[in-house]
Design an enzyme around this catalytic site. Structure first.
Site, PDB file in Angstrom:
ATOM      1  N   HIS A 186     -11.196  -8.059  -5.563  1.00 26.93           N
ATOM      2  CA  HIS A 186     -11.557  -8.859  -6.739  1.00 26.93           C
ATOM      3  C   HIS A 186     -12.766  -8.266  -7.451  1.00 26.93           C
ATOM      4  CE1 HIS A 186      -9.422 -12.606  -5.015  1.00 26.93           C
ATOM      5  NE2 HIS A 186      -8.661 -11.972  -5.878  1.00 26.93           N
ATOM      6  N   ASP A 436       1.246  -3.122  -5.252  1.00 23.03           N
ATOM      7  CA  ASP A 436       2.175  -3.341  -4.142  1.00 23.03           C
ATOM      8  C   ASP A 436       2.815  -2.038  -3.674  1.00 23.03           C
ATOM      9  OD1 ASP A 436       2.224  -6.038  -3.246  1.00 23.03           O
ATOM     10  OD2 ASP A 436       2.907  -6.600  -5.246  1.00 23.03           O
ATOM     11  N   CYS A 483       1.808  -0.958 -14.504  1.00 22.02           N
ATOM     12  CA  CYS A 483       0.954  -2.121 -14.751  1.00 22.02           C
ATOM     13  C   CYS A 483       0.096  -2.491 -13.561  1.00 22.02           C
ATOM     14  CB  CYS A 483       1.795  -3.309 -15.200  1.00 22.02           C
ATOM     15  SG  CYS A 483       2.999  -3.820 -13.958  1.00 22.02           S
TER      16      CYS A 483
HETATM   17  C1  PEP Z   1       1.410  -4.578  -8.672  1.00 18.25           C
HETATM   18  O1  PEP Z   1       1.851  -4.877  -7.560  1.00 18.25           O
HETATM   19  O2  PEP Z   1       0.928  -3.458  -8.952  1.00 18.25           O
HETATM   20  C2  PEP Z   1       1.425  -5.553  -9.767  1.00 18.25           C
HETATM   21  C3  PEP Z   1       1.092  -5.219 -10.986  1.00 18.25           C
HETATM   22  O3  PEP Z   1       1.733  -6.844  -9.442  1.00 18.25           O
HETATM   23  P1  PEP Z   1       0.677  -7.845  -8.742  1.00 18.25           P
HETATM   24  O4  PEP Z   1      -0.664  -7.169  -8.681  1.00 18.25           O
HETATM   25  O5  PEP Z   1       0.668  -9.066  -9.574  1.00 18.25           O
HETATM   26  O6  PEP Z   1       1.320  -8.025  -7.407  1.00 18.25           O
HETATM   27 MG    MG Z   2       2.992  -6.710  -7.301  1.00 13.88          MG
END
Ligand code: PEP
Ligand code: MG
Length: 563
Positions: A186, A436, A483
């Site tokens: 965070h 992820d 993303c």
């Molecule tokens: C990711 O896993 O990179 C992602 C953008 O989704 P989140 O961080 O919401 O799991």
């Molecule tokens: Mg994710």
């Protein structure tokens, strides 16, 4: 005699150079079990109740004033939890002093949360922050928080709670240095949102006393203590030069006009309205589950249409990529009532939840299409945590049957990356979620501080998978965005573009630095950087190579022409 200069390393998680004395965050107040207990237990319980209520109010107010709202709201909810007052009340009735009763109650809860591991363990830090604030109120001592020395400083701490990080926005802090934390913590996410240079996970920094002059490089991840006067002068000049540098505006482009859409990651309505006022080309990741984190009952279709309409209206004329509910594991949605699991990150989460909660995905798709029709926004809808070709095909069929025109998938699981060529046949686009994808590729819990080195987005295995997805997408003529947090790193962004990523989506404040980084390089430069990064066998080596090469490229268009 002045101390010798030393350089230590951590994770550079928010780029920029900061040169200032280091100031340590005041440690939390320690409560004294031997303090005299209050005369009237009922009155003492009432004081605990009031202190927690005031903390809840404070956290909500800080959250409402800036980034990190969802995290701080979660802290406010913890402070409002009656069970916490009841636990403290039991200790008060046993004759334990008031402030220490709260410490014992919180320690007990934190022990339980830490025992659960993962996301829940991370919440212990938020609960301790609630305790520290409430104890300060009970004892009438200054609230723990950002020091106010009256001059620029680099804030050092073992770790920072979300509330502390948000409080930085109106302080004189010019950089952040923590001993714990990793690229997806965070602290890292919020530091980037605030545009503050930050190095996290630098354990050696614990040895630096307050007042130590420091040069912190949030791009390279280095911390130079006791720099020579010449180095300090150089760093201060560099800091001033970077601040004055004219920033580029408008759509993302490389120096030779190769377009790379720069998009915002949003979750809450607050995020959406803030991001909509900024210079970006739309939303690359709308984390819809953030709208409903605190719900005990499923949102109705009308509630969903209303919420999505607000977001789409804010981005009229721009594109919005919506992610269907990504529930489970680190984003629990209580209203789904998913059964407890031993290993939630590998359990029923993301798209998988739609198979155990009938109708949830269908209702969301219906609501999204209704909101899109009301607003006319360019909507793209993607599913999280897709693992197989069949899942991609079924999601695409379902979304299209509800009227979604542009359907995509997130690539967050190595299986999906490896078979990108097959999965992409069924959809219109993909977006790589590196948070992820790193977690599953390196088998490292994304919330575990101690595994931050494995979650580093410069890991060669991760870059190799990204390259593989991009080449499959390019061959099929499908756009592939990115993303995850990796998109917000201005040093890594050109590498990702060189690998073939066509859009980058990130926390809004990170967009400007990424845009600047891209304008200074041609597409061929980006490809050269990507090729070198792919050859490195260690994240640090990849970073160092790219840093060295980037610095050697001509910095401006005029320099480029002269070269
Ligand atoms: C990711 O896993 O990179 C992602 C953008 O989704 P989140 O961080 O919401 O799991
Ligand atoms: Mg994710």
């Amino acid at each position: 005699m002045s101390a010798a200069s030393t350089t230590m390393t951590g994770y550079g998680v928010s780029p920029g150079l900061a040169c200032a004395p280091l100031i340590r965050m005041a440690p939390p107040v320690v409560t004294d079990p031997a303090e005299a207990p209050g005369d009237d237990p009922a009155h003492e319980v009432q004081r605990v109740w009031q202190a927690l209520a005031e903390v809840a109010e404070q956290l909500s107010a800080i959250g409402a004033s800036g980034t990190g709202g969802a995290i701080l709201e979660a802290g406010a909810a913890m402070a409002s939890d009656v069970a916490l007052v009841q636990a403290a009340a039991r200790h008060i009735c046993d004759g334990v002093p008031t402030a220490h009763s709260l410490t014992l109650a919180v320690d007990d809860y934190c022990g339980q949360l830490e025992g659960l591991g993962g996301y829940m363990a991370e919440r212990a830090a938020d609960l301790r922050d609630v305790r520290n604030r409430a104890v300060a109120l009970l004892l009438g001592v200054p609230m723990p928080g950002i020091p106010r020395p009256g001059h620029p400083f680099i804030l050092a701490a073992e770790d920072l709670s979300p509330a502390d990080t948000v409080g930085l926005a109106d302080s004189d802090a010019v950089g952040l240095l923590t001993e714990r934390g990793g690229p997806t913590s965070h602290t890292a996410i919020l530091a980037r949102s605030l545009g503050l240079p930050a190095v996290v996970g630098c354990a050696e920094a614990a040895a630096l006393p307050g007042g130590t002059p420091v040069i912190l490089d949030g791009r390279a991840g280095t911390v130079e203590a006791h720099p020579t006067p010449e180095r300090r002068q150089q760093a201060l000049e560099e800091q001033a030069r970077v601040r004055q540098q004219r920033r580029a505006h408008g759509p993302g482009r490389t120096a030779d006009q190769h377009a790379v859409a720069l998009l915002a990651n949003i979750g809450t309505l607050g995020d959406a309205s803030r991001a909509a006022q900024e210079d970006n080309e739309g939303v690359g990741l709308f984390r819809t589950e953030f709208l409903f984190l605190d719900r005990s009952e499923p949102p109705t279709i009308d509630e969903q249409i209303h919420a999505y309409t607000q977001v789409f209206t804010a981005f009229e004329g721009r594109a919005v990529t919506v992610r269907t509910l990504d529930a489970g594991s680190d984003k629990p949605l209580p209203f789904l009532r998913l059964p407890p699991e031993d290993n939630p990150a590998l359990g029923v989460r993301g798209l998988r939840t739609s198979t155990v909660v009938p109708g949830i995905l269908e209702t969301q798709l219906k609501a999204l299409v209704a909101a899109q029709q009301r607003t006319g926004v360019q909507m793209r809808v993607m599913a999280p945590m897709v693992s197989t070709v069949q899942e991609a095909a079924e999601f695409a069929d379902l979304a299209r049957s509800y009227g979604v025109q542009t359907v995509g998938i997130m690539i967050e699981v190595p299986a999906a990356a490896l078979l990108a060529n097959d999965l992409l046949q069924h959809v219109d686009f993909a977006s790589i979620g590196t948070n992820d994808l790193a977690q599953y590729t390196l088998a490292a819990d994304r919330t575990a501080h101690t595994l931050a080195h494995l979650l580093d987005p410069w890991q060669p295995a991760l870059l190799t998978l990204i390259a593989q997805v991009c080449s499959a997408a390019t061959a099929l003529g499908r756009p592939v965005g990115l993303c995850g947090e990796a998109a917000a790193d201005p040093l890594l962004a050109p590498v990702l573009v060189g690998l073939g990523v066509s859009s980058l989506s990130m926390a809004t404040p990170a967009v400007a630095a990424v845009r600047d980084a891209l304008t200074q390089l041609t597409l061929q430069d980006c490809k050269d950087l990507a090729a070198s990064a792919l050859c490195a066998r260690e994240p640090a080596a990849a970073r160092a190579t790219v840093l060295r090469m980037s610095d050697a490229f001509p910095a401006t268009a005029s320099e480029r022409q002269e070269a």
